[in-house]
Design an enzyme around this catalytic site. Sequence first.
Site, PDB file in Angstrom:
ATOM      1  N   HIS A 256       0.827  -1.211   0.000  1.00  0.00           N
ATOM      2  CA  HIS A 256       0.000   0.000   0.000  1.00  0.00           C
ATOM      3  C   HIS A 256       0.864   1.265   0.000  1.00  0.00           C
ATOM      4  O   HIS A 256       0.787   2.091  -0.899  1.00  0.00           O
ATOM      5  CB  HIS A 256      -0.885   0.041   1.255  1.00  0.00           C
ATOM      6  CG  HIS A 256      -1.795  -1.130   1.432  1.00  0.00           C
ATOM      7  ND1 HIS A 256      -2.823  -1.435   0.572  1.00  0.00           N
ATOM      8  CD2 HIS A 256      -1.841  -2.075   2.414  1.00  0.00           C
ATOM      9  CE1 HIS A 256      -3.450  -2.513   0.997  1.00  0.00           C
ATOM     10  NE2 HIS A 256      -2.881  -2.930   2.105  1.00  0.00           N
TER      11      HIS A 256
HETATM   12  O1  RIB Z   1      -5.014   0.487   4.614  1.00  0.00           O
HETATM   13  C1  RIB Z   1      -3.620   0.430   4.458  1.00  0.00           C
HETATM   14  C2  RIB Z   1      -2.966   1.607   5.126  1.00  0.00           C
HETATM   15  O2  RIB Z   1      -3.269   1.611   6.524  1.00  0.00           O
HETATM   16  C3  RIB Z   1      -1.439   1.540   5.050  1.00  0.00           C
HETATM   17  O3  RIB Z   1      -0.920   2.831   5.097  1.00  0.00           O
HETATM   18  C4  RIB Z   1      -1.080   0.793   6.300  1.00  0.00           C
HETATM   19  O4  RIB Z   1       0.245   1.070   6.735  1.00  0.00           O
HETATM   20  C5  RIB Z   1      -2.073   1.385   7.279  1.00  0.00           C
HETATM   21  O5  RIB Z   1      -1.535   2.625   7.736  1.00  0.00           O
END
Ligand code: RIB
Length: 330
Positions: A256
Amino acid sequence: MQRSFPTKVIIDTDPGVDDALAILLALASPELEVVGLTTVCGNVPVGQATKNLFRILNLAKTPPGLLVGQGAARPLEEDLVTAEQVHGNDGLGELDSVLTDEGTPRYPQVRLPSVLSTAQDVWNECVRRYPDEVTLITLGPLTNVALALKVNPLTVQKFRSVIVMGGALGVPGNIAPAAEFNMYVDPHAAHRVFQAALPLTLIPLDVTTRVGVTRAVLRAWAAESRDPLGRLATDMTGKAFAFAEKIEGHGRVYFHDPVAVLTAVDSSLLRMEPLHVAVEMVGRVSRGVTIADRRARTPEETASPNMRVAVDVDVERTLSLLRSRLCPWS
Ligand code: RIB
Ligand code: CA
């Protein structure tokens, strides 16, 4: 104004395993100059996030003059929800349990500086040094940005661009059936940021959940790399893979936050669409849900976009770039 190269970036982060990979990726990318790193509560409480950030910096090549600061300890209105079930009790896959062949900690704890700046101070100084040049990349809840809009609006308005990892528009959520974690943790902050007419680019689960690897693939990347970063990536992701295998069932860890960083490295990896996106602030099942207005309307009737949204990604090129930076062969 002529864009300067490399792109100067501040990363606001809640490390977090994918945050850690994103920070290492940014520090290893010649297209970026990381001028500031600030922490926010999210995956772990903000004090732990700051410890983790210094631990990561101790393992990487830290640029001279880098400014580091600690941000918000709690969301604007909600109680903090964390994600140790994915990132481990320490937020970095429980690195203390990783030992060398001699039985000593492979990743020793590091001491924090005796005096720590605040995130707001770091942002103010970066914008003072580089007005209209800095891209802010947010990898956690938007609490620090919302607070800055309140106490330092001129600073926020001096960011050249704001890249936000978060949201889920046409795919399921992760922390809740339809809500993505960063939006869910502080929906009030996200709402303020979405309404502030900032140059926003949203990197939602719609594209980040297309960029993931299984445990076997990451192991193979690390095995073929002689760089210790590859080993660190595998050592940090054990808990995340366990969650992906035992709870989610698909066995893939998604990049992500690294995808959000790559947006600043090479935006051609993603296809963007101008959209109006709103976030639900209250609701038993809808808190943190992000909704894009895609209704068929004539141009004059279309809701004016408040951001660009990544709606597609070149998965092969993105994974190849991630591998070359996180598990380099040279
Ligand atoms: O949903 C994924 C996000 O939420 C990413 O940034 C993970 O590190 C959490 O912060
Ligand atoms: Ca994060």
